[in-house]
Motif scaffolding. Structure first.
Motif, PDB file in Angstrom:
ATOM      1  N   UNK A   1       0.831  -1.115   0.068  1.00 25.66           N
ATOM      2  CA  UNK A   1       0.161  -0.021  -0.027  1.00 25.66           C
ATOM      3  C   UNK A   1       0.639   1.473  -0.364  1.00 25.66           C
TER       4      UNK A   1
ATOM      5  N   UNK B   1     -11.942  -7.278  12.577  1.00 19.89           N
ATOM      6  CA  UNK B   1     -12.095  -5.604  12.517  1.00 19.89           C
ATOM      7  C   UNK B   1     -10.721  -4.642  12.456  1.00 19.89           C
ATOM      8  N   UNK B   2      -9.820  -5.273  12.117  1.00 21.23           N
ATOM      9  CA  UNK B   2      -8.342  -4.939  11.252  1.00 21.23           C
ATOM     10  C   UNK B   2      -9.129  -4.994   9.990  1.00 21.23           C
TER      11      UNK B   2
ATOM     12  N   UNK C   1     -11.325  -1.920   7.317  1.00 23.88           N
ATOM     13  CA  UNK C   1     -10.843  -1.347   7.404  1.00 23.88           C
ATOM     14  C   UNK C   1      -9.359  -0.964   6.026  1.00 23.88           C
TER      15      UNK C   1
ATOM     16  N   UNK D   1     -12.138   5.208  -0.088  1.00 20.55           N
ATOM     17  CA  UNK D   1     -13.121   5.458  -0.169  1.00 20.55           C
ATOM     18  C   UNK D   1     -13.240   6.947  -0.454  1.00 20.55           C
TER      19      UNK D   1
ATOM     20  N   UNK E   1     -16.586   4.741  11.705  1.00 21.29           N
ATOM     21  CA  UNK E   1     -15.722   4.689  11.263  1.00 21.29           C
ATOM     22  C   UNK E   1     -16.683   4.450   9.255  1.00 21.29           C
TER      23      UNK E   1
ATOM     24  N   UNK F   1     -15.082   6.990   6.551  1.00 20.51           N
ATOM     25  CA  UNK F   1     -14.256   6.472   5.777  1.00 20.51           C
ATOM     26  C   UNK F   1     -14.855   7.794   4.000  1.00 20.51           C
TER      27      UNK F   1
ATOM     28  N   UNK G   1      -6.752   9.771   6.727  1.00 22.63           N
ATOM     29  CA  UNK G   1      -7.761   8.794   7.278  1.00 22.63           C
ATOM     30  C   UNK G   1      -7.431   7.027   6.852  1.00 22.63           C
ATOM     31  N   UNK G   2      -6.390   7.043   6.661  1.00 27.05           N
ATOM     32  CA  UNK G   2      -6.359   5.272   7.207  1.00 27.05           C
ATOM     33  C   UNK G   2      -5.924   5.761   8.790  1.00 27.05           C
TER      34      UNK G   2
ATOM     35  N   UNK H   1      -9.467   5.160  10.421  1.00 27.27           N
ATOM     36  CA  UNK H   1     -10.014   4.052  10.298  1.00 27.27           C
ATOM     37  C   UNK H   1      -9.159   2.828  10.995  1.00 27.27           C
ATOM     38  N   UNK H   2      -7.687   3.421  11.533  1.00 30.12           N
ATOM     39  CA  UNK H   2      -6.981   2.506  12.279  1.00 30.12           C
ATOM     40  C   UNK H   2      -6.960   2.372  13.904  1.00 30.12           C
TER      41      UNK H   2
ATOM     42  N   UNK I   1     -10.391   1.303  14.388  1.00 34.67           N
ATOM     43  CA  UNK I   1      -9.788  -0.254  14.461  1.00 34.67           C
ATOM     44  C   UNK I   1      -9.128  -0.824  15.725  1.00 34.67           C
TER      45      UNK I   1
END
Ligand SMILES: [Cu+2]
Lengths: 547, 222, 115
Positions: free
Chosen positions: B54, B208-209, B212, B219, C27, C31, C40-41, C44-45, C48
Motif C-alpha cells: 500500500x 476488525x482490522x 478498514x 473511499x 468508521x 471513510x 483517513x488510514x 480508520x486504524x 479499529x
C-alpha cells in the motif's frame, strides 16, 4: 585425571521395576498413541537420528564432490544436495534436536511435574513433524529441490525447477510442530512447577528451553505465512515477492530472516542449557552467576529478533538500515559472551573430571566461542561485503550449529543417557568419539574460514584450482567427523543391551531428574517432590545426594 | 430455564498431569493466549506485506479498494461483531451454570459465523464474475493494473486465511455446543467454553482490522 | 465476573456490543470524508484499535485477567511491533530505483512443478 563416573551411588535401587519403557505396555500401538512425554521424547530421538543421517549423507556427498575442482556431480545434482542438506539439517534435525528430545524428556522431570501441560498436543507435534519429514523425503526422492534452504524469491517462486511447493509444505508443517512444542513448554514452565520450585530454583536447562519456546511461538508463524505466500506465488504466478509482478524480493528476505535469525537461537539456546547443566556437575561447583546466565537467555530470545537484516547487507537494503542492524548485531554478542564467561568462571578452581559429557561441553565452549567471534566479523558492514556468500559464512555458522549445537546435543545425550535408558555406556569409547568429533570438526571447518577469506564462493559445484589444498583438508576432516558421529551409534546401541545398570544418579548430580529411578516411572515421581534449595548445590568432592 | 441444574454431572476430575481442576483451567486458558500470540504474528507477516504494497502503490490501492463490496463487507462486520457478543454472552451463561442458554447462545454464534461465510461466498462469487481473482481470471486494464492485482492477491490471502479460521471456529463452537447441551459444564467447570470464546474473539479482532484495510481504502477519493 | 444479573443478559456485554456497532458506523462514515494525507488510514486504524481494545477488555476479560495473561496478549503485539519497526528502518530510508518496463523480457518460463 579424575573420573567421577563410578563415584555415583551404585548401591541405590538398581532399576525401578516400574518404568516408562515397560509400564503401559510395549506394543507398537502403546508407543504410537502414547501421551507420556518421555516416550514421545524417544520417538523424537529416533526420528531426528534418521534425519541426521540423511542430512549427513548429503554433507558427505558434498564434501566428496569438493575434493577436486571439477567435482563428480553435475551442477544440478550438487544444488539439490546442498539444498537437501540445509533443509533436513535445519528443520528436521537442529530445530527439534534438543528441545523435542531432551527438553521433552527432562522439563517435566526437572520441574517436578507428572507430564507436560498438554500431552496430546505433544503427540500431535510429533505426528506433524513426521508428516513434514515424510513430505520432505518424498520431495527429495522424486527429484529434489535446488533453491537452497533459504527459498529465496523470485528464484524459488518463478524459476526453480523442482518440487519447491512440496518442500515448502513440509517446512510449513514442521513449523507448526515446533509452535506446538514451544507453546507446551511455556505453559508447562509457568503452570506445572512442583511446590517450592520457584523461578530461580529452575535449572538453566529449563530456562533455556523456555527462552527457546518464546522464539518458536513468535517467530515460526511468520516463516509459515511467508512460505505459504511463496507457494501461492509459485502456483498461481501472482504475488508480492517477484519484481516482475511489481513485488519486492527483499520483502521475502525480511520476513524469512525475521524467523531464521531467531531460529539460530532456537538451535543454540537449548545447547546453552545443556552446557549449563554439564559444566557444574563435572566441575563440582555451583554454576557461576546463575541469574546472569538465566537473564542472558531471556535477553537473547528478545533481541535475537532485532538483528535479522544482517543477512541482507549486500541485498539492497538501505544504508541506514544496514547501520542499525550492524550495531544491533554487535549487541547480541554481549549476552552470549556473558554465558561463556560464566561457564569458564564455573570451571575456575573446579574439581574437574573429563568424562564424555564434559569433553563435549568443553568442545562446545571453544567452538561456540570461535563461531561467535567470527559472527562479529560478519556483523561488520565492510567486512561482510568482502565475505558475503563465501565459505567464511559457511564456516561461521557451522561452528555455531555443528561445533556448538551438535556438540551440546551429544553432551546432553551422554549425560542423560543413563537416566533415559537406565544403562551406562562404555566411557572410553565415548571419549574417543568426543575427541574424534572435536578434531574432525576443526579439520573440516577451519580451512573453510581461510577459503572464504580468500574468496571461495559457497553453493558452487566447482571452484578455482588454487583452493584445492584447503578443500582436501576439509574433506579429510569430514571423514574423521563421520567416524566420530557413527561411533556413538555402536557403543550406545551396545549399552542398551549389555551396558551396566545405571543407578538413579550415576554422576552424583543435583536436580530433580536424578532423584527418581532410572529409567523413571511413567508418572515420574512416586510422590510430588517439594523443592527447598536452589539448583547446582555441588561441592568440591562428589558426595551422595540426600534423596 | 428450570432444567439448567436438574441433573448436574459430577465434577470432572483433572487429567493425570494436573493436581487440580483450577490448574487445568489456568493452563488451558493461558495456552490459548499463547496460541493467539502466535496467530498475531501469523497474520502479521501478511500485514507487513500489505503495508509495503500500500505504501508503494497508494493510487492503485485506492482504485482497488473502491472495487470492494462495501455493503457485504459492512454487513459481515456487523455479523461478526454480533457473533462475538453472543459468544461472550454464552461464556457468561456458562459461568453461571446455565446449561441450555449456553448451548443456545453457542448455536447462535455458530449460525452467525455460517452467515458470515455465506456472505463471504457471495462476495467471492461477485469478484469472480468481475475478473478480480489474481492468478485465475484477473483482467484489469489501466496504469494501476499491477497494483490492483497485488491488492486482490493480498485480499484473497487475508480473507481466505481468516475464513479458514472462521471455519475452524465453527467446528470448535459446534463441539462445545453439543457438550454444553449434554450438560458437560457447570459453574465449576466451563473451561472449553471460555477457551473457545477466546479463540472466537480473536477471529473477530482480526476482522476488525481487515475491515478498514480492505473495504475503506480510497473511499474518500474521487 | 459474576455479573449483576445472573439470570439475564449482562449489561457490560450489551453496552460493549452497542459501542462496537457505533464505532463501526463511525468508521464507515468517516471513510467517505476526505482528509489530508494519511489521516483517513490513521482514523480508520485508530477506531479499529478502539474496537479491538473493547473486545479484548470486556469480551476476553483482559481487564480482570492475571498479569501473565496480559503479558501473553502484549507479547504478540510487541513482536508484531518489532517486525514493523525494524522493517521500517529499511523501507522508510531505501531509495527505490525505478523497476523499468515491467513487460521487458525476464527470461522466465512458467514453472511447472517438478519439471
Ligand atoms: Cu543471523
Amino acid at each position: 585425571m579424575t573420573t567421577a563416573t563410578v563415584t555415583g551411588k551404585t548401591d541405590e535401587p538398581v532399576v525401578g521395576t516400574r518404568n516408562y519403557l515397560t509400564e503401559g505396555g510395549v506394543t507398537l500401538r502403546s508407543w504410537l498413541l502414547t501421551r507420556d512425554h518421555k516416550r514421545i521424547a524417544i520417538l523424537y530421538t529416533l526420528s531426528i537420528t534418521l534425519f541426521f543421517f540423511v542430512g549427513g549423507a548429503a554433507a558427505t556427498l558434498i564434501r566428496l564432490n569438493l575434493v577436486t575442482p571439477p567435482g563428480i556431480f553435475t551442477p544440478d545434482v550438487y544444488n539439490r544436495l546442498f539444498t537437501l542438506h540445509g533443509i533436513v539439517m535445519v528443520w528436521f534435525f537442529l530445530i527439534p534436536s534438543i528441545p523435542n528430545t531432551m527438553g521433552n524428556f527432562l522439563i517435566p522431570l526437572m520441574i517436578g511435574a507428572k507430564d507436560l501441560a498438554f500431552p496430546r498436543l505433544n503427540l500431535l507435534s510429533w505426528y506433524l513433524y513426521m508428516a513434514a519429514g515424510l513430505l520432505a523425503l518424498f520431495a527429495i526422492v522424486i527429484g529434489g529441490v535446488d533453491t537452497g534452504w533459504t527459498f529465496y524469491t523470485p528464484f524459488s517462486s518463478m524459476y526453480s525447477n523442482g518440487y519447491v511447493v512440496l518442500a515448502l509444505a513440509a517446512v510449513f508443517t514442521a513449523g507448526f510442530s515446533s509452535i506446538l512444542t514451544g507453546l507446551n513448554f511455556i505453559v508447562t514452565t509457568h503452570r506445572m512447577r512442583a511446590p517450592g520450585m520457584t523461578w530461580y530454583r529452575l535449572p538453566v536447562f529449563v530456562w533455556s528451553n523456555y527462552a527457546t519456546s518464546i522464539i518458536m511461538v513468535l517467530a515460526t508463524p511468520v516463516l509459515a505465512i511467508t512460505l505459504a505466500l511463496v507457494a501461492v506465488e509459485r502456483l498461481l504466478q501472482v504475488g508480492i515477492f517477484d519484481p516482475a509482478l511489481g513485488g519486492d524480493p527483499l520483502l521475502f528476505q525480511h520476513l524469512f530472516w525475521f524467523y531464521s535469525h531467531p531460529a539460530v537461537y532456537i538451535m543454540i539456546l537449548p545447547g546453552f542449557g545443556v552446557i549449563s547443566e554439564v559444566v557444574p556437575c563435572f566441575a563440582r561447583k555451583p554454576l557461576f552467576g546463575y541469574k546472569f546466565v538465566v537473564w542472558s537467555s531471556i535477553t537473547i530470545s528478545v533481541i535475537g529478533f532485532f538483528v535479522w537484516a544482517h543477512h541482507m547487507f549486500v541485498a539492497g537494503i538501505s544504508l541506514y538500515a544496514g547501520l542499525v542492524f550492524s550495531l544491533l548485531s554487535y549487541v547480541i554478542a554481549v549476552p552470549s559472551a556473558i554465558k561463556v564467561f560464566n561457564w569458564t568462571a564455573t570451571l575456575h578452581k573446579g574439581w574437574i573430571s573429563f568424562d564424555a559429557p564434559m569433553l563435549y561441553a568443553l568442545g562446545f565452549i571453544g567452538l561456540f566461542t570461535i563461531g561467535g567471534l567470527t559472527g562479529l566479523f560478519l556483523a561488520n558492514l565492510a567486512f561482510d561485503v568482502h565475505v558475503t556468500d563465501t565459505y567464511f559464512v559457511v564456516a561461521h555458522f557451522h561452528y555455531i550449529m555443528v561445533g556448538g549445537m551438535v556438540s551440546a546435543y551429544f553432551a546432553g545425550l551422554h549425560y542423560w543417557w543413563p537416566k533415559v535408558t537406565g544403562r551406562l555406556y562404555h566411557e572410553w569409547w565415548a571419549r574417543i568419539a568426543a575427541l574424534l568429533i572435536f578434531f574432525g570438526f576443526n579439520l573440516t571447518f577451519f580451512p573453510q574460514f581461510i577459503l572464504g577469506y580468500l574468496g571461495m564462493q559457497r553453493r558452487y559445484f566447482s571452484y578455482a584450482p588454487e583452493f584445492q589444498l584447503w578443500n582436501i583438508f576439509s574433506s579429510a576432516g569430514a571423514s574423521v567427523l563421520a567416524v566420530g558421529y557413527v561411533l556413538p551409534f555402536f557403543y550406545l546401541g551396545w549399552s542398551l543391551f549389555r551396558g551396566q545398570r545405571a543407578g538413579a544418579n550415576p554422576w552424583a548430580a543435583t536436580g530433580l531428574e536424578w532423584q527418581t529411578s532410572s529409567p523413571p516411572p511413567t508418572h515420574n515421581f512416586d510422590r510430588t517432590p517439594t523443592v527447598t534449595r536452589p539448583p547446582y548445590q555441588y561441592r568440591p568432592e562428589p558426595e551422595p545426594q540426600d534423596v | 430455564m428450570s432444567d439448567a441444574r436438574r441433573e448436574p454431572w459430577p465434577d470432572p476430575s483433572p487429567e493425570p498431569q494436573y493436581a487440580t481442576m483450577a490448574q487445568q483451567a489456568e493452563a488451558a486458558s493461558f495456552g490459548m493466549w499463547v496460541f493467539l500470540a502466535t496467530e498475531v504474528l501469523f497474520f502479521g507477516g501478511m500485514l507487513l506485506a500489505y503495508a509495503w504494497a500500500r505504501g508503494s502503490f497508494p493510487a492503485g490501492f485506492a482504485e482497488a479498494g473502491r472495487h470492494t463490496k462495501i455493503f457485504i463487507g459492512s454487513v459481515n462486520t456487523v455479523v461478526l461483531l454480533t457473533s462475538s457478543f453472543t459468544m461472550a454472552w454464552a461464556v457468561n451463561a456458562a459461568e453461571h451454570g446455565r446449561r441450555r442458554p449456553t448451548a443456545w447462545l453457542l448455536a447462535a454464534t455458530a449460525l452467525l459465523a455460517l452467515l458470515f461465510l455465506a456472505l463471504k461466498g457471495v462476495e467471492y462469487h461477485q469478484e469472480w464474475t468481475e475478473h478480480l481473482v489474481p492468478g485465475l481470471n484477473f483482467r484489469e486494464e489501466g496504469p494501476n493494473a499491477h497494483a490492483v492485482e497485488l491488492f486482490y492477491f493480498l485480499y484473497f490471502m487475508l480473507t481466505g486465511i481468516h475464513g479458514i479460521h472462521v471455519t475452524i471456529g465453527i467446528g470448535l463452537i459446534a463441539v462445545t455446543m453439543v457438550r454444553a447441551w449434554r450438560g458437560a459444564f457447570s459453574e465449576r467447570y466451563y473451561t472449553p467454553v471460555e477457551v473457545t470464546g477466546l479463540y472466537w474473539h480473536f477471529v473477530d479482532i482480526v476482522w476488525i482490522f481487515l475491515y478498514p484495510l480492505i473495504y475503506l481504502v480510497g473511499r474518500s477519493g474521487p | 465476573m459474576k455479573s449483576p444479573s445472573p439470570k439475564g443478559l449482562p449489561r457490560a456485554l450489551l453496552l460493549t456490543w452497542v459501542a462496537l456497532l457505533a464505532l463501526l458506523a463511525a468508521t464507515l462514515a468517516l471513510a467517505y470524508v476526505p482528509m489530508s494525507g494519511p489521516l483517513n488510514v490513521a482514523v480508520a486504524l485508530g477506531i479499529s484499535a478502539g474496537k479491538a481494545l473493547l473486545v479484548l477488555a470486556v469480551f476476553m476479560k483482559l481487564f480482570r485477567a492475571s498479569a501473565l495473561t496480559r503479558a501473553a496478549a502484549a507479547a504478540g503485539l510487541f513482536w508484531l511491533g518489532i517486525l514493523f519497526a525494524l522493517a521500517a528502518t529499511d523501507y522508510l530510508t531505501r531509495t527505490v530505483e525505478p523497476a523499468g518496463e515491467l513487460s521487458a523480457p525476464t527470461g522466465r518460463n512458467l514453472p511447472a512443478e517438478g519439471r
